[in-house]
Design a protein around this motif. Sequence first.
Motif, PDB file in Angstrom:
ATOM      1  N   UNK B 201      46.560 -29.053  50.307  1.00 41.27           N
ATOM      2  CA  UNK B 201      47.830 -29.305  49.515  1.00 41.27           C
ATOM      3  C   UNK B 201      47.950 -30.746  49.507  1.00 41.27           C
ATOM      4  N   UNK B 202      47.730 -31.788  50.765  1.00 43.18           N
ATOM      5  CA  UNK B 202      47.837 -33.228  50.652  1.00 43.18           C
ATOM      6  C   UNK B 202      47.349 -33.657  49.462  1.00 43.18           C
ATOM      7  N   UNK B 203      46.077 -33.273  49.210  1.00 42.83           N
ATOM      8  CA  UNK B 203      45.305 -33.859  47.949  1.00 42.83           C
ATOM      9  C   UNK B 203      45.950 -33.401  46.744  1.00 42.83           C
ATOM     10  N   UNK B 204      46.272 -32.117  46.656  1.00 45.14           N
ATOM     11  CA  UNK B 204      46.396 -31.414  45.468  1.00 45.14           C
ATOM     12  C   UNK B 204      47.778 -31.611  45.027  1.00 45.14           C
ATOM     13  N   UNK B 205      48.874 -31.879  45.954  1.00 43.09           N
ATOM     14  CA  UNK B 205      50.353 -31.701  45.618  1.00 43.09           C
ATOM     15  C   UNK B 205      50.965 -32.944  45.728  1.00 43.09           C
ATOM     16  N   UNK B 206      50.853 -33.304  47.283  1.00 40.21           N
ATOM     17  CA  UNK B 206      51.409 -34.645  47.752  1.00 40.21           C
ATOM     18  C   UNK B 206      50.863 -35.937  46.779  1.00 40.21           C
ATOM     19  N   UNK B 207      49.606 -36.203  47.098  1.00 41.44           N
ATOM     20  CA  UNK B 207      48.986 -37.330  46.464  1.00 41.44           C
ATOM     21  C   UNK B 207      49.588 -37.598  45.262  1.00 41.44           C
ATOM     22  N   UNK B 208      49.334 -36.496  44.117  1.00 39.73           N
ATOM     23  CA  UNK B 208      49.535 -36.652  42.845  1.00 39.73           C
ATOM     24  C   UNK B 208      51.064 -36.934  42.565  1.00 39.73           C
ATOM     25  N   UNK B 209      51.749 -36.170  43.326  1.00 39.96           N
ATOM     26  CA  UNK B 209      53.424 -36.257  42.927  1.00 39.96           C
ATOM     27  C   UNK B 209      53.837 -37.584  43.484  1.00 39.96           C
ATOM     28  N   UNK B 210      53.239 -38.415  44.336  1.00 34.91           N
ATOM     29  CA  UNK B 210      53.761 -39.693  44.673  1.00 34.91           C
ATOM     30  C   UNK B 210      53.094 -40.671  44.043  1.00 34.91           C
ATOM     31  N   UNK B 211      52.489 -40.478  43.048  1.00 30.78           N
ATOM     32  CA  UNK B 211      51.534 -41.654  42.342  1.00 30.78           C
ATOM     33  C   UNK B 211      52.466 -42.665  41.885  1.00 30.78           C
ATOM     34  N   UNK B 212      53.449 -42.540  41.334  1.00 29.66           N
ATOM     35  CA  UNK B 212      54.606 -43.622  41.125  1.00 29.66           C
ATOM     36  C   UNK B 212      54.560 -44.762  42.086  1.00 29.66           C
ATOM     37  N   UNK B 213      54.903 -43.954  43.404  1.00 29.37           N
ATOM     38  CA  UNK B 213      55.404 -44.809  44.495  1.00 29.37           C
ATOM     39  C   UNK B 213      54.046 -45.578  45.120  1.00 29.37           C
ATOM     40  N   UNK B 214      52.929 -44.894  45.099  1.00 31.24           N
ATOM     41  CA  UNK B 214      51.859 -45.371  45.722  1.00 31.24           C
ATOM     42  C   UNK B 214      51.253 -46.396  44.632  1.00 31.24           C
ATOM     43  N   UNK B 215      51.207 -46.315  43.278  1.00 35.78           N
ATOM     44  CA  UNK B 215      51.005 -47.325  42.454  1.00 35.78           C
ATOM     45  C   UNK B 215      51.832 -48.652  42.568  1.00 35.78           C
ATOM     46  N   UNK B 216      52.931 -48.397  42.704  1.00 34.80           N
ATOM     47  CA  UNK B 216      53.826 -49.456  42.760  1.00 34.80           C
ATOM     48  C   UNK B 216      53.657 -50.240  44.433  1.00 34.80           C
ATOM     49  N   UNK B 217      53.416 -49.664  45.447  1.00 38.73           N
ATOM     50  CA  UNK B 217      53.097 -50.091  46.806  1.00 38.73           C
ATOM     51  C   UNK B 217      51.612 -50.943  46.371  1.00 38.73           C
ATOM     52  N   UNK B 218      50.688 -50.018  45.994  1.00 41.29           N
ATOM     53  CA  UNK B 218      49.388 -50.789  45.694  1.00 41.29           C
ATOM     54  C   UNK B 218      49.645 -52.291  45.193  1.00 41.29           C
ATOM     55  N   UNK B 219      50.317 -52.223  44.043  1.00 42.32           N
ATOM     56  CA  UNK B 219      50.500 -53.511  43.436  1.00 42.32           C
ATOM     57  C   UNK B 219      51.267 -54.454  44.284  1.00 42.32           C
ATOM     58  N   UNK B 220      52.247 -53.993  44.761  1.00 41.09           N
ATOM     59  CA  UNK B 220      52.955 -54.975  45.713  1.00 41.09           C
ATOM     60  C   UNK B 220      52.069 -55.415  46.900  1.00 41.09           C
TER      61      UNK B 220
END
Lengths: 446, 293
Positions: B201-220
């Motif tokens: 569930x974590x990889x199939x739901x959580x990770x894709x659904x928070x992609x915008x935030x993780x992308x932003x955090x990775x950039x930052x």
Amino acid sequence: MRRTPAAVAGTLLVALLTLLVSGCGQAPVRVTPNDFALDGPPRGHLTILEKWADPEYAPYFRSAVRAYERRNPGVTIDLQAVGDQPYKDRIAVLAASREMPDIYFAWPGRYARKFADGKLAADLSEPLKDTAWGRTFEPGALNAFTFDGRPYGVPLDMDAKVFAYNKEIFAAAGVERKPRTFPELLAACDRIAAAGHTPLAFGNQYGWPAGHLLTQFNAMEVPPAVLARDYDGDGGEGAFTHPGYQRAFEDLAQLKKHCMGPSGTSMSHESAQNRLLYGKAAMQYLETLEFSYLSTKGGAPEKFAKNWDFFTMPAIPGAAGSARAVAGGADGLLVANSSPNKALAVDFLKFLTGPEQARKVVRDLGWLSAVKGAADAARLKGLPEAQRTLASKDMALWLDTRADDKIVNPYLSAAEAVLGGRTTAAQAVRQVREGARQAHRFRVRD
Amino acid sequence: MQRRRFRHALYAAPALALIALFVYYPIVENIRLSLFKFSVFQPGMRYVGLENYRQALQDPVFWKALANNLCYAVTSVVFQVGAALVLAAILEAVIGQRLRGLLRTVYFIPAAVSMTVAGLLFQFLYQPDAGLINSALDTLGLGRFAHDWLGDPDTSVWGVINMSQWQSFGYTTMLLTVAVQRIPRELYEAATVDGAGRIRTFFAVTVPMVREMTTLLVILTVSGAFLVFNEVMVMTGGGPSNSSQTLGTWLYASAFTGDDMGYAAAIGTVMFAITFVAGAVQLLHSRRKAVAA
């Protein structure tokens, strides 16, 4: 061609950038005539930037400025004081923008020379060279700001590195007299360590304490002419090849091995000083400017304040340099070449280094004055003796302000590596040589 | 229509001019200065072309600083994004609503401490003689692991990196917790109905659904890792023996201690290029994924 708003905005942007880029460059240095004669009573406005912002020093400078303003009602002075590192940053920015304060601070040697070479400091030959005012200064202090025979700065204080030591710990360890040779110092350290004390408190967190030790060792191990050429960065490929440089690193390693505790690299000089004050260590290599911290007024426990003495780095047998050398320097004030008030600036400096203020520097700040005869005002333990001792010594200017900028970092880095036991003296010298070679190759100035 | 567009452009012009003046002009000017050798104390500048960049290539401290920035970036992404996302998901799944307010406060406190204070605090912790870490090791009978953490070139930069992770980990966890909370519950229910376990569930739901935030955090975090300066200056000053230098501190030392402004500008340009490319790649990557989704 169709002109879209985006194209118009883009063209405007490019045009703006081009305009800004083409219009910039280093502003020319503004130079005003060297007129040091006051036309009537002092009048006008002065800006001063210095680095004595510490609470124990700042009030003296504020009071000196107020005293001058009271004496000369037509004068206003804007005094700004910042700490050491912020000072370096701010004066660099001001130098880049060619907006120098009328009077500003400089460390001696190459640091001050940069201002002179860049025509940012006024040539003070007329008021200082062979004049009554010039003769009031200790020659060594004035020489620290004299380049190509021209004085560019007014020395305010003198400073030298000595070993301050706890007499009780020395006596308890059976060390009966001040060491007179370097091997005697190492032997004393061994006895103190055997008695259960750290012989030498050493905090090298920011690198400069090791630089001070190398200033001393280099001056003792390398002939002065060779040292001057190499520090100036004029030695080219042959720089730092004298065997004395390696011996200096070996001396440092010996001092580490026999005298220092295991944790100096991450400890600050101030933390190390507390170890001396509270009897955890027998000695510290410190500046005479720090004598005030060794008094009860400066925060030292009474037990220590009554029981300390000092000695300079003892002679190193067989060394090729100066046996009379002592690491030190003089802090100075320069007058901006662009100042429209050079005469007023010099008048203020004459006041600041006059007999009355010079004695105050000694009495209130506990510093050695660069003005002859001011030492008798000393109330601080050790200061009169320090003044007498320095009179018989040759001042070896701090490596980090004396040597070429590009050499300083490799030097301090190599010193840290030697202290950490990660590099041999031979490797350290190679590292410095490589730094000097790089400095020569990628020279900022032609 | 054309006239209205022009009026829009006119309204945007002051903002564009300010951005040009305070963002793009310094960048362009920095690139220009990197082609010169000059001292702030000396009049005149000497055009040297790419000499400053050649100097950087031959400067071991530059490479050490770059390597330290890379270590910093990798560690930051692993902890401040990866581990923080795992923690956020666990906390959200296990604790849910009950302690949300308290946890947000707890997470946020380290981020509210100034970098200088945090740096000094960790300096005390790392103190070789009386520091908490070595004392704790002694108490636990692990005294042989006691170490001069900031005084040893092998561990100094890690000491600084640890401090940064401590300070930022809670903050990024908090941001990711908020992102996890915004995922529709139906998706988790559907995953449960489909028989997916927690990890799936974590990889199939959580990770894709928070992609915008993780992308932003990775950039930052990646940009922040290449711009790191304060913590290094406070804790080690780049030492011992330049072992904890980063590009930011080496730029500063080259400019203000070494008085080699052109070289410092070249280092600045390299930093800009790295952060620009890292940000652009991340943005393009996330946009492509969004389109594909």
